[in-house]
Design a protein around this motif. Sequence first.
Motif, PDB file in Angstrom:
ATOM      1  N   TRP A  28       0.822  -1.202   0.000  1.00 20.89           N
ATOM      2  CA  TRP A  28       0.000   0.000   0.000  1.00 20.89           C
ATOM      3  C   TRP A  28       0.856   1.252   0.000  1.00 20.89           C
ATOM      4  N   THR A  29       0.350   2.307  -0.627  1.00 21.73           N
ATOM      5  CA  THR A  29       0.971   3.627  -0.599  1.00 21.73           C
ATOM      6  C   THR A  29      -0.072   4.594  -0.044  1.00 21.73           C
ATOM      7  N   TYR A  30       0.355   5.476   0.845  1.00 22.60           N
ATOM      8  CA  TYR A  30      -0.533   6.452   1.469  1.00 22.60           C
ATOM      9  C   TYR A  30      -0.234   7.835   0.896  1.00 22.60           C
ATOM     10  N   TYR A  31      -1.284   8.556   0.502  1.00 19.20           N
ATOM     11  CA  TYR A  31      -1.176   9.916  -0.031  1.00 19.20           C
ATOM     12  C   TYR A  31      -1.991  10.858   0.840  1.00 19.20           C
ATOM     13  N   ASP A  32      -1.495  12.092   0.992  1.00 23.77           N
ATOM     14  CA  ASP A  32      -2.213  13.087   1.775  1.00 23.77           C
ATOM     15  C   ASP A  32      -1.715  14.479   1.413  1.00 23.77           C
ATOM     16  N   ASN A  33      -2.469  15.478   1.837  1.00 21.80           N
ATOM     17  CA  ASN A  33      -2.044  16.874   1.797  1.00 21.80           C
ATOM     18  C   ASN A  33      -1.775  17.381   0.378  1.00 21.80           C
ATOM     19  N   PHE A  34      -2.701  17.097  -0.554  1.00 25.27           N
ATOM     20  CA  PHE A  34      -2.574  17.611  -1.918  1.00 25.27           C
ATOM     21  C   PHE A  34      -2.910  19.090  -1.942  1.00 25.27           C
ATOM     22  N   HIS A  35      -2.103  19.845  -2.684  1.00 23.70           N
ATOM     23  CA  HIS A  35      -2.366  21.259  -2.946  1.00 23.70           C
ATOM     24  C   HIS A  35      -2.193  21.478  -4.436  1.00 23.70           C
ATOM     25  N   VAL A  36      -3.142  22.183  -5.044  1.00 24.54           N
ATOM     26  CA  VAL A  36      -3.090  22.465  -6.474  1.00 24.54           C
ATOM     27  C   VAL A  36      -3.218  23.965  -6.679  1.00 24.54           C
ATOM     28  N   ASN A  43     -11.135  18.239  -1.998  1.00 20.78           N
ATOM     29  CA  ASN A  43     -10.833  17.349  -0.891  1.00 20.78           C
ATOM     30  C   ASN A  43      -9.401  16.785  -0.947  1.00 20.78           C
ATOM     31  N   GLY A  44      -8.447  17.672  -1.131  1.00 16.62           N
ATOM     32  CA  GLY A  44      -7.043  17.261  -1.256  1.00 16.62           C
ATOM     33  C   GLY A  44      -6.428  16.667  -0.011  1.00 16.62           C
ATOM     34  N   ASP A  45      -7.112  16.813   1.132  1.00 14.51           N
ATOM     35  CA  ASP A  45      -6.584  16.205   2.362  1.00 14.51           C
ATOM     36  C   ASP A  45      -7.422  15.003   2.802  1.00 14.51           C
ATOM     37  N   PHE A  46      -8.422  14.616   1.988  1.00 16.57           N
ATOM     38  CA  PHE A  46      -9.231  13.404   2.191  1.00 16.57           C
ATOM     39  C   PHE A  46     -10.046  13.410   3.481  1.00 16.57           C
ATOM     40  N   GLU A  47     -10.263  14.581   4.073  1.00 17.36           N
ATOM     41  CA  GLU A  47     -11.000  14.654   5.330  1.00 17.36           C
ATOM     42  C   GLU A  47     -12.516  14.612   5.135  1.00 17.36           C
ATOM     43  N   ASP A  48     -13.001  14.856   3.909  1.00 17.71           N
ATOM     44  CA  ASP A  48     -14.439  14.878   3.648  1.00 17.71           C
ATOM     45  C   ASP A  48     -14.895  13.516   3.120  1.00 17.71           C
ATOM     46  N   ASP A  82      -0.433  10.428  12.464  1.00 17.32           N
ATOM     47  CA  ASP A  82       0.541  10.113  11.422  1.00 17.32           C
ATOM     48  C   ASP A  82       0.135  10.638  10.047  1.00 17.32           C
ATOM     49  N   ALA A  83      -1.095  11.155   9.916  1.00 17.19           N
ATOM     50  CA  ALA A  83      -1.520  11.752   8.647  1.00 17.19           C
ATOM     51  C   ALA A  83      -0.775  13.070   8.445  1.00 17.19           C
ATOM     52  N   ALA A  84      -0.527  13.426   7.195  1.00 17.11           N
ATOM     53  CA  ALA A  84       0.171  14.679   6.900  1.00 17.11           C
ATOM     54  C   ALA A  84      -0.717  15.889   7.131  1.00 17.11           C
ATOM     55  N   SER A  85      -2.035  15.710   6.980  1.00 24.22           N
ATOM     56  CA  SER A  85      -3.003  16.791   7.163  1.00 24.22           C
ATOM     57  C   SER A  85      -4.251  16.186   7.778  1.00 24.22           C
ATOM     58  N   LYS A 109      -0.543  27.728 -15.851  1.00 30.67           N
ATOM     59  CA  LYS A 109       0.366  26.783 -15.196  1.00 30.67           C
ATOM     60  C   LYS A 109      -0.324  26.110 -14.008  1.00 30.67           C
ATOM     61  N   VAL A 110      -0.136  24.784 -13.894  1.00 34.39           N
ATOM     62  CA  VAL A 110      -0.709  23.997 -12.802  1.00 34.39           C
ATOM     63  C   VAL A 110       0.445  23.421 -11.984  1.00 34.39           C
ATOM     64  N   VAL A 111       0.394  23.632 -10.684  1.00 43.15           N
ATOM     65  CA  VAL A 111       1.415  23.115  -9.771  1.00 43.15           C
ATOM     66  C   VAL A 111       0.709  22.197  -8.772  1.00 43.15           C
ATOM     67  N   ILE A 112       1.184  20.958  -8.656  1.00 38.55           N
ATOM     68  CA  ILE A 112       0.583  19.983  -7.743  1.00 38.55           C
ATOM     69  C   ILE A 112       1.651  19.516  -6.765  1.00 38.55           C
ATOM     70  N   SER A 113       1.328  19.590  -5.475  1.00 37.41           N
ATOM     71  CA  SER A 113       2.228  19.066  -4.445  1.00 37.41           C
ATOM     72  C   SER A 113       1.427  18.146  -3.525  1.00 37.41           C
ATOM     73  N   PHE A 114       2.113  17.215  -2.890  1.00 36.23           N
ATOM     74  CA  PHE A 114       1.465  16.252  -2.004  1.00 36.23           C
ATOM     75  C   PHE A 114       2.526  15.565  -1.158  1.00 36.23           C
ATOM     76  N   GLN A 115       2.072  14.775  -0.205  1.00 39.05           N
ATOM     77  CA  GLN A 115       2.964  13.932   0.590  1.00 39.05           C
ATOM     78  C   GLN A 115       2.542  12.493   0.408  1.00 39.05           C
ATOM     79  N   ALA A 116       3.526  11.587   0.328  1.00 37.15           N
ATOM     80  CA  ALA A 116       3.242  10.165   0.128  1.00 37.15           C
ATOM     81  C   ALA A 116       4.265   9.334   0.883  1.00 37.15           C
ATOM     82  N   ARG A 117       3.842   8.108   1.214  1.00 36.79           N
ATOM     83  CA  ARG A 117       4.781   7.158   1.817  1.00 36.79           C
ATOM     84  C   ARG A 117       4.281   5.752   1.518  1.00 36.79           C
ATOM     85  N   ALA A 118       5.225   4.843   1.383  1.00 34.21           N
ATOM     86  CA  ALA A 118       4.897   3.441   1.122  1.00 34.21           C
ATOM     87  C   ALA A 118       4.904   2.663   2.419  1.00 34.21           C
TER      88      ALA A 118
END
Length: 124
Positions: A28-36, A43-48, A82-85, A109-118
């Motif tokens: 599994w890979t976990y993703y969180d805290n997306f900003h565009v 819902n870039g932080d998956f809280e909803d 342990d969640a990033a956001s 221009k589109v800029v996408i940032s996020f945090q991930a971990r395996a």
Amino acid sequence: FEFTPTEDAIVHLELMGTQNPPGGVVAWTYYDNFHVEGAELINGDFEDVDTNGRIAGWNCSLLDKAKALSEVRAAVVDLGKDAASGTLAAMVSHDYRISQGIAIKKGQKVVISFQARAAMPEMQ
């Protein structure tokens, strides 16, 4: 990462992880805290998440040609501190994915940032 579209379009941000070896356990890979910037991501932080487990803005899917290796599907899971956001994060694998369509505009221009971990699976 960033890009500048050459035309108006809908792009699909598809979250996935590492391919499992044949007969192997799901990694599994976990993703969180997306900003565009330059487009709208919902819902870039998956809280909803609603009471039925649906993730606002996101679609969960099993790759059409994949054989299910796990009873667990792509989902939002509670990682607590342990969640990033917030406390929730997306959990995906190569075959169990979460995606969202994003409207982009020519020349914007589109800029996408996020945090991930395996999370490496336990070997048996």
